[in-house]
Enzyme design. Structure first.
Site, PDB file in Angstrom:
ATOM      1  N   TYR A   1      14.586 -20.433  10.549  1.00 17.86           N
ATOM      2  CA  TYR A   1      15.631 -19.835  10.625  1.00 17.86           C
ATOM      3  C   TYR A   1      15.742 -19.740  12.087  1.00 17.86           C
ATOM      4  O   TYR A   1      15.027 -19.146  12.740  1.00 17.86           O
ATOM      5  CB  TYR A   1      15.877 -18.661  10.100  1.00 17.86           C
TER       6      TYR A   1
ATOM      7  N   ASP B   1      10.908 -20.774  18.868  1.00 13.38           N
ATOM      8  CA  ASP B   1      11.644 -19.755  18.502  1.00 13.38           C
ATOM      9  C   ASP B   1      10.781 -18.521  18.148  1.00 13.38           C
ATOM     10  O   ASP B   1      10.134 -18.260  17.224  1.00 13.38           O
ATOM     11  CB  ASP B   1      12.369 -20.121  17.338  1.00 13.38           C
TER      12      ASP B   1
ATOM     13  N   LYS C   1      14.529  -9.517  18.352  1.00 12.03           N
ATOM     14  CA  LYS C   1      13.646  -8.261  17.466  1.00 12.03           C
ATOM     15  C   LYS C   1      12.808  -7.522  18.290  1.00 12.03           C
ATOM     16  O   LYS C   1      13.279  -6.559  18.915  1.00 12.03           O
ATOM     17  CB  LYS C   1      12.687  -9.062  16.396  1.00 12.03           C
TER      18      LYS C   1
HETATM   19  C1  LIG Z   1      15.807 -13.071  13.049  1.00  2.20           C
HETATM   20  C2  LIG Z   1      15.735 -14.394  13.611  1.00  2.20           C
HETATM   21  C3  LIG Z   1      16.623 -14.967  14.601  1.00  2.20           C
HETATM   22  C4  LIG Z   1      18.102 -14.474  14.685  1.00  2.20           C
HETATM   23  O1  LIG Z   1      18.048 -13.365  15.377  1.00  2.20           O
HETATM   24  P1  LIG Z   1      19.324 -12.303  15.021  1.00  2.20           P
HETATM   25  O2  LIG Z   1      19.059 -11.273  16.133  1.00  2.20           O
HETATM   26  O3  LIG Z   1      19.129 -11.875  13.900  1.00  2.20           O
HETATM   27  O4  LIG Z   1      20.388 -13.075  15.410  1.00  2.20           O
HETATM   28  C5  LIG Z   1      16.182 -16.279  15.043  1.00  2.20           C
HETATM   29  N1  LIG Z   1      15.252 -16.948  14.921  1.00  2.20           N
HETATM   30  C6  LIG Z   1      14.173 -16.360  14.287  1.00  2.20           C
HETATM   31  C7  LIG Z   1      12.841 -16.974  14.121  1.00  2.20           C
HETATM   32  C8  LIG Z   1      14.228 -14.872  13.318  1.00  2.20           C
HETATM   33  O5  LIG Z   1      13.335 -14.701  12.923  1.00  2.20           O
END
Ligand SMILES: *Cc1c(COP(=O)(O)O)cnc(C)c1O
Length: 430
Positions: free
Chosen positions: A145, A240, A268
């Site tokens: 994601y 990411d 996060k």
């Molecule tokens: C949570 C998450 C996102 C998205 O971040 P948001 O602040 O919810 O938009 C993108 N990449 C990874 C790996 C994530 O866990």
């Protein structure tokens, strides 16, 4: 057993004014069933709901609360900063301090741009990689994601997998056609895609430790292999690190796994619980961002002072106290061992994956090393497990496709309680 009278009332009311009653889908408990719990306050390792129930928290706001809830230095810093205005829309010294701190902690980051979410960070990094290379396509992995920008909503794991959504209405085929996907941990598939689409791939996006199909660590050689392919083909390797950044080590997965990315995205933990994201990398690439370069990217509240002071205070604490990472690892290992024992009598095979302070439980008889394996686990049993734990005051992520996040605020007694409850969860007679 907890009672949820107030949460039920609030959920009924919420559904009249908010789609599905929530502002982010997984919170609705749709996959595990039942009523989402409405929270009122939290401190340290505990969350308290609207009915006054206490929960030991294994979500920690999906990662940011790595030091526990209402961490006092962050709360104090936010209070003080708010008195000097909550936003300027003009540059501040604090933004420089934040950028310098990130650069001092993260490998391979010469320059960094602040945004307000992980979604924005990934979306901007993709645009930058495309602008920098002059290529359109990119590769992502099934079950990874990268936020909810259109281009990433192909085999996107987590929330999308939880709701079993295959194609997303509103995302045009024209966008999706440039998103290529490969199974996680499968270098051969990546090489095949690169050969088939030679010279047209701008970037490979990867969660260096996957956290959106449960926790799935990279197999030895996987990330190194991606690095090599990117070097050979002039592809931008994007880690990411929205989940792993500042969680697995001060320098995130790059430091912990010893593999270098060209661009890195953060979210996060970086905001200490406020809406913050960032993307950064080599100056050679980052200098293509406006106003230095022509790749446009902007944000009215980017670098917001309240968000920056929360994030700065969090990151500075982590940088100055690297022992926290050892403590987090030890606590997570202790939980892992305890769960192995507790679930051994549950009557179903299970797999516990762990990396650093990320962990997940899949009820499966095979190793869970990619999305297909995670999806073939007995997720109905997970749902039963989830509710039994919740009823006894243990708050797990409400989907088998989500990772548990361990915070430093958890005590040995909290973990022991969790293990004891887990031992009875699928075995009420024990
Ligand atoms: C949570 C998450 C996102 C998205 O971040 P948001 O602040 O919810 O938009 C993108 N990449 C990874 C790996 C994530 O866990």
């Amino acid at each position: 057993m907890t009672t949820n009278t107030k949460s039920k009332e609030l959920f009924a009311r919420a559904q009249r004014s908010i789609p599905g009653g929530v502002n982010s889908p997984v919170r609705a408990f749709k996959s595990v069933g039942g009523t989402p719990i409405f929270m009122e306050r939290a401190r340290g390792a505990y969350m308290y709901d609207a009915d006054g129930n206490r929960y030991i928290d294994y979500i920690n706001s999906w990662g940011p609360m790595i030091l526990g809830h209402a961490y006092e230095p962050v709360v104090k810093a936010v209070q003080e900063k708010a008195m000097q205005s909550t936003s300027f829309g003009a540059p501040t010294e604090l933004e420089i301090e934040m950028a310098e701190l990130i650069i001092s902690m993260a490998p391979n980051v010469d320059m960094v741009r602040m945004v307000s979410s992980g979604t924005e960070a990934c979306m901007s990094a993709l645009r930058l990689a495309r602008g920098y290379t002059g290529r359109n396509k990119f590769i992502k992995f099934e079950g990874c994601y990268h936020g909810h920008a259109d281009a990433f909503l192909v085999k996107a794991g987590s929330g999308v997998a939880t709701f079993n959504i295959q194609t997303i209405p509103g995302v045009t085929a024209g966008v999706s056609i440039d998103t290529l996907t490969a199974p996680y941990n499968d270098l051969e598939s990546v090489q095949k895609l690169v050969n088939e689409h030679s010279g047209t791939i701008a970037a490979i996006f990867v969660e260096p430790v996957a956290g959106n199909m449960g926790c799935i660590p990279p197999e030895p050689g996987f990330l190194e292999g991606l690095r090599k392919i990117c070097d050979q083909e002039g592809i931008v390797l994007v880690f990411d690190e929205v989940m792993t950044g500042f969680r697995l080590a001060p320098g995130g997965a790059q430091e912990r796994l010893g593999v270098n990315a060209d661009l890195v995205t953060y979210g996060k933990v970086i905001g200490g619980g406020l809406p913050v994201g960032a993307f950064g990398g080599k100056k050679e690439i980052m200098q293509h961002i406006a106003p230095l370069g022509n790749v446009y990217q902007a944000g009215t509240l980017s670098g917001n002072p309240i968000a920056m002071i929360a994030g700065y205070t969090m990151l500075k604490t982590l940088k100055d106290n690297p022992g926290i990472y050892k403590e987090l690892d030890e606590k997570t290992e202790y939980l892992h061992k305890g769960l192995e024992g507790a679930l051994s009598g549950c009557g179903s095979p299970f797999v516990i994956n762990r990396f650093g302070s990320m962990l997940s439980v899949h009820f499966s008889d095979k190793p869970v090393n990619n999305f297909a394996a995670a999806a073939s686990a007995n997720n109905n049993l997970f749902n039963q497990f989830f509710h039994a734990m919740l009823n006894s005051g243990i708050y797990l992520p409400p989907s088998a496709f989500e990772t548990w996040f361990i915070s430093a605020a958890l005590s040995k007694e909290d973990i022991d309680e969790t293990i004891e409850v887990a031992g009875k969860a699928l075995n009420p007679s024990r």
